[in-house]
Design a protein around this motif. Sequence first.
Motif, PDB file in Angstrom:
ATOM      1  N   HIS A 181      38.912 -21.727 -10.704  1.00  0.00           N
ATOM      2  CA  HIS A 181      38.742 -22.933 -11.509  1.00  0.00           C
ATOM      3  C   HIS A 181      39.287 -24.118 -10.716  1.00  0.00           C
ATOM      4  N   VAL A 183      40.670 -27.720  -9.918  1.00  0.00           N
ATOM      5  CA  VAL A 183      41.354 -28.815 -10.603  1.00  0.00           C
ATOM      6  C   VAL A 183      40.844 -30.144 -10.059  1.00  0.00           C
ATOM      7  N   SER A 206      38.741 -21.405 -18.876  1.00  0.00           N
ATOM      8  CA  SER A 206      39.973 -22.197 -18.808  1.00  0.00           C
ATOM      9  C   SER A 206      40.358 -22.663 -20.202  1.00  0.00           C
ATOM     10  N   ASN A 209      42.867 -28.769 -22.001  1.00  0.00           N
ATOM     11  CA  ASN A 209      44.156 -29.447 -22.043  1.00  0.00           C
ATOM     12  C   ASN A 209      44.434 -29.995 -23.434  1.00  0.00           C
ATOM     13  N   ASN A 217      47.402 -30.007 -13.883  1.00  0.00           N
ATOM     14  CA  ASN A 217      47.970 -28.720 -14.285  1.00  0.00           C
ATOM     15  C   ASN A 217      47.089 -28.079 -15.350  1.00  0.00           C
ATOM     16  N   ARG A 218      46.725 -26.834 -15.121  1.00  0.00           N
ATOM     17  CA  ARG A 218      45.777 -26.138 -15.992  1.00  0.00           C
ATOM     18  C   ARG A 218      46.227 -24.706 -16.279  1.00  0.00           C
ATOM     19  N   GLN A 284      51.935 -28.405 -23.236  1.00  0.00           N
ATOM     20  CA  GLN A 284      51.125 -27.385 -22.577  1.00  0.00           C
ATOM     21  C   GLN A 284      51.521 -25.985 -23.038  1.00  0.00           C
TER      22      GLN A 284
END
Length: 378
Positions: A181, A183, A206, A209, A217-218, A284
Amino acid sequence: MGAKIRKGKRKRSLGKFVLLGINALCVLLLCLSYLAPYIDPQSFWPLAFFGLGYPIFLLANLVFIILWAFKKSKYLILSLLCILCGYVPLKKHIGFRSKPDEASIKRPDSSSIRVLTYNVHLFRKEDQDVQPKTKTAVTELIQSVSPDIVCMQEFYTRKKGKYNSRQNMAPALGLSYSYFHPVVENEYEAYGLIILSRYPIKNAGSIPNYQGKRTLNRAIYADIVKNGRAFRVYNIHLQSIGFQPQDYAFVKDVKSRSFENDNVASTKRIGSRLKHAFFERSEQAKRIKEEINRCRKPVIITGDFNDTPLSFAVHTVSSDLNNSFEKKGAGWGITYNGEFPNFQIDYILSSKTFEVKHYQILKKKLSDHYAVWSDLAL
């Protein structure tokens, strides 16, 4: 003569009183650090700093135990009781057991799933292009423990050619299945998170967010099947502090510099960055925990949390899960080796349906993180 004796006694009494006051303060600070995992920084952010300072507060209390023992004073009980009451936080940082033997590392149990997580830092040093030697060394390090699943953060790859890390590393590691994935990407290159697996990946994606925020940041996941049993692997990278070169420079030589105006400004700037990161990781972590709770499969959660064991983010995600370091870790758990003070910020967590068999931190400096692996058995 008598006056001198009385004066000497008063000085000793005053000295003991001052020491006792400092000791009480250290006990209070350590107790406050115990509360940090349970208080959302968005509700009361100062406590997050106490959780970050746990190693310092612990060391200070150990010093007082030694000091009072040397003086044969009953006051050693203050710090001793405080540390004993914090046994749960202590074992999150220190594994009171021996390291796994070499035989278990070289010949993993066939019934186990060996999972490795590694923030590879784009296979380069700061402000430099990708380094082929670093990528080769990272590949060889991972090969040395023969993992079944590899989760990497800050994974750099080009779309084609010898720097196509995704295409080149998978066969080198003997891992046929992957989910990447990006970013950030363009027509030429990309970096992001990747899951490599020896077993088939049936589904992947994914986690959106929080409130659609734009961030580097994921969190990603892959549903993997081994011997007919499915489980979900999460690879997450929580909010980093976002230090700039001047911040690292300040931290590196703060001990040798005088406390001047620029030091005050640097301290405020670093504190502000930390506070912002605490807020972001809180959001998160809660978002990721919601996703984990909705998953009906056994789960494995790996990645770079950018936060310490006594943090709200780590506690939120890890609650009701196995923490591989707590179960099988040895020694002081340090997974970060950059300029900032070293901490444990990389984790392997799993559902209670998994048995944690082994855990190890591979302390080879190829990135600003160490690779971490664990053997898990359903």
